[in-house]
Scaffold this motif. Structure first.
Motif, PDB file in Angstrom:
ATOM      1  N   VAL A 262       0.848  -1.198   0.000  1.00 52.82           N
ATOM      2  CA  VAL A 262       0.000   0.000   0.000  1.00 52.82           C
ATOM      3  C   VAL A 262       0.878   1.241   0.000  1.00 52.82           C
ATOM      4  O   VAL A 262       1.790   1.368   0.824  1.00 52.82           O
ATOM      5  CB  VAL A 262      -0.941   0.028   1.228  1.00 52.82           C
ATOM      6  N   LEU A 263       0.596   2.151  -0.918  1.00 51.31           N
ATOM      7  CA  LEU A 263       1.276   3.440  -0.974  1.00 51.31           C
ATOM      8  C   LEU A 263       0.331   4.514  -0.455  1.00 51.31           C
ATOM      9  O   LEU A 263      -0.766   4.696  -0.989  1.00 51.31           O
ATOM     10  CB  LEU A 263       1.688   3.762  -2.411  1.00 51.31           C
TER      11      LEU A 263
ATOM     12  N   ALA B 141       4.456   2.021   1.997  1.00 46.11           N
ATOM     13  CA  ALA B 141       5.363   3.101   1.613  1.00 46.11           C
ATOM     14  C   ALA B 141       4.532   4.382   1.611  1.00 46.11           C
ATOM     15  O   ALA B 141       3.304   4.337   1.549  1.00 46.11           O
ATOM     16  CB  ALA B 141       5.978   2.854   0.240  1.00 46.11           C
ATOM     17  N   SER B 142       5.195   5.540   1.672  1.00 48.66           N
ATOM     18  CA  SER B 142       4.450   6.792   1.720  1.00 48.66           C
ATOM     19  C   SER B 142       5.144   7.861   0.890  1.00 48.66           C
ATOM     20  O   SER B 142       6.336   7.779   0.604  1.00 48.66           O
ATOM     21  CB  SER B 142       4.272   7.281   3.161  1.00 48.66           C
ATOM     22  N   ALA B 143       4.359   8.881   0.532  1.00 46.87           N
ATOM     23  CA  ALA B 143       4.881  10.016  -0.221  1.00 46.87           C
ATOM     24  C   ALA B 143       4.147  11.272   0.234  1.00 46.87           C
ATOM     25  O   ALA B 143       2.940  11.228   0.487  1.00 46.87           O
ATOM     26  CB  ALA B 143       4.689   9.811  -1.718  1.00 46.87           C
TER      27      ALA B 143
ATOM     28  N   ILE C   8       4.543   9.354  -7.678  1.00 46.53           N
ATOM     29  CA  ILE C   8       4.781   8.687  -8.954  1.00 46.53           C
ATOM     30  C   ILE C   8       6.134   7.990  -8.955  1.00 46.53           C
ATOM     31  O   ILE C   8       6.266   6.842  -9.405  1.00 46.53           O
ATOM     32  CB  ILE C   8       4.703   9.697 -10.112  1.00 46.53           C
ATOM     33  N   GLU C   9       7.145   8.656  -8.432  1.00 43.23           N
ATOM     34  CA  GLU C   9       8.487   8.062  -8.376  1.00 43.23           C
ATOM     35  C   GLU C   9       8.483   6.773  -7.560  1.00 43.23           C
ATOM     36  O   GLU C   9       9.064   5.763  -7.958  1.00 43.23           O
ATOM     37  CB  GLU C   9       9.476   9.061  -7.777  1.00 43.23           C
ATOM     38  N   ILE C  10       7.841   6.826  -6.395  1.00 46.45           N
ATOM     39  CA  ILE C  10       7.812   5.654  -5.512  1.00 46.45           C
ATOM     40  C   ILE C  10       6.970   4.540  -6.122  1.00 46.45           C
ATOM     41  O   ILE C  10       7.335   3.359  -6.053  1.00 46.45           O
ATOM     42  CB  ILE C  10       7.280   6.047  -4.123  1.00 46.45           C
ATOM     43  N   ALA C  11       5.836   4.902  -6.732  1.00 46.30           N
ATOM     44  CA  ALA C  11       4.943   3.895  -7.310  1.00 46.30           C
ATOM     45  C   ALA C  11       5.652   3.057  -8.376  1.00 46.30           C
ATOM     46  O   ALA C  11       5.431   1.846  -8.479  1.00 46.30           O
ATOM     47  CB  ALA C  11       3.708   4.563  -7.901  1.00 46.30           C
TER      48      ALA C  11
ATOM     49  N   LEU D 178      -2.327  -1.147  -3.817  1.00 46.77           N
ATOM     50  CA  LEU D 178      -3.328  -0.129  -3.480  1.00 46.77           C
ATOM     51  C   LEU D 178      -2.615   1.193  -3.255  1.00 46.77           C
ATOM     52  O   LEU D 178      -1.562   1.229  -2.611  1.00 46.77           O
ATOM     53  CB  LEU D 178      -4.091  -0.526  -2.209  1.00 46.77           C
ATOM     54  N   VAL D 179      -3.197   2.270  -3.793  1.00 46.65           N
ATOM     55  CA  VAL D 179      -2.713   3.618  -3.510  1.00 46.65           C
ATOM     56  C   VAL D 179      -3.823   4.379  -2.799  1.00 46.65           C
ATOM     57  O   VAL D 179      -4.955   4.437  -3.293  1.00 46.65           O
ATOM     58  CB  VAL D 179      -2.309   4.377  -4.794  1.00 46.65           C
ATOM     59  N   ILE D 180      -3.510   4.944  -1.638  1.00 42.90           N
ATOM     60  CA  ILE D 180      -4.449   5.802  -0.910  1.00 42.90           C
ATOM     61  C   ILE D 180      -4.026   7.238  -1.185  1.00 42.90           C
ATOM     62  O   ILE D 180      -2.919   7.642  -0.833  1.00 42.90           O
ATOM     63  CB  ILE D 180      -4.436   5.508   0.599  1.00 42.90           C
ATOM     64  N   LEU D 181      -4.909   8.011  -1.801  1.00 44.92           N
ATOM     65  CA  LEU D 181      -4.549   9.323  -2.321  1.00 44.92           C
ATOM     66  C   LEU D 181      -5.374  10.442  -1.711  1.00 44.92           C
ATOM     67  O   LEU D 181      -6.603  10.365  -1.650  1.00 44.92           O
ATOM     68  CB  LEU D 181      -4.788   9.367  -3.840  1.00 44.92           C
TER      69      LEU D 181
END
Length: 229
Positions: free
Chosen positions: A7-8, A32-34, A41-44, A51-54
């Motif tokens: 999960v990001l 991971a987090s941003a 985008i770089e981390i993804a 899953l991305v929580i935005l």
């Protein structure tokens, strides 16, 4: 919960990132987090999240733009996108689903409810028992393994998860009409609340990519896949 699920978390508020990370890791997810859209985008690209929580309101690309970029990346075609934002206007929600969101929740965060929604994503994934890896119908090969649609002329179309699931579901039941409510429950699940216009947006996108004639609209009733396209 499988440790393979990544999960990001993307939010410019450090306390929210900390809270989400704590609860996700407690459930067994790798996190991971941003702090902004550009870093997300770089981390993804490296982390390849399931899953991305935005958040929406962020520096260096807002959440809608991040979602659009993620949906354009073939390596993330199966990634779920969940918006968690203070923006409660319907147009923000519609914009999120237009770029391929799987869910949309408003802050403030309710950790237990959020974890339940996230777990439901992967539980439904694990419970899929489709009898075939592909569907051949009306000159289309709909491949469940790689989310692609191959047309009779050999052209290959890669669809985001929800668009693919929508087409696949309707194609499994050709010439049968489904209401928006039925489609919402089947594709998004009863625990995800989205506006009905979400269906219309996804139908339009499928038609743009696959062809206008495969899915028919029956006004006041719903949508139907026709095998006479």
């Amino acid at each position: 919960m499988s440790l393979a699920h990544r999960v990001l978390v993307v939010d410019d508020e450090a306390d929210i990132v900390e809270l989400l990370t704590y609860n996700l890791e407690k459930e067994g997810y790798k996190v991971a987090s941003a702090p902004d859209g550009k870093k997300a985008i770089e981390i993804a690209k490296e982390f390849l999240p399931d899953l991305v929580i935005l958040d929406i309101m962020m520096p260096h690309f807002d959440g809608i733009e991040v979602g659009r970029i993620i949906r354009s990346m073939p390596e993330l075609k199966s990634t779920y996108i969940l918006y968690l934002t203070a923006r409660s206007e319907e147009y923000s929600e519609v914009a999120a689903f237009e770029v391929g969101a799987d869910d949309y929740l408003n802050k403030p965060i309710k950790p237990r409810a959020l974890m339940s929604r996230i777990n439901a994503f992967f539980r439904r994934e694990a419970q899929k028992t489709d009898s075939s890896d592909s569907i051949e119908i009306a000159g289309l090969n709909i491949n469940r393994l790689n989310y692609t649609v191959t047309k009779s002329d050999g052209s290959v179309i890669v669809l985001p998860k929800k668009e693919f699931e929508l087409l696949s579901f309707l194609a499994q039941h050709p010439n049968k009409v489904f209401s928006r409510d039925e489609i919402l429950q089947k594709i998004w699940g009863i625990d995800v609340y989205v506006v009905e216009r979400t269906i219309d947006v996804h139908i339009r996108k499928v038609r743009e990519k696959v062809g206008e004639n495969y899915i028919k609209t029956l006004k006041g009733v719903g949508y139907m896949f026709t095998d006479e396209a």
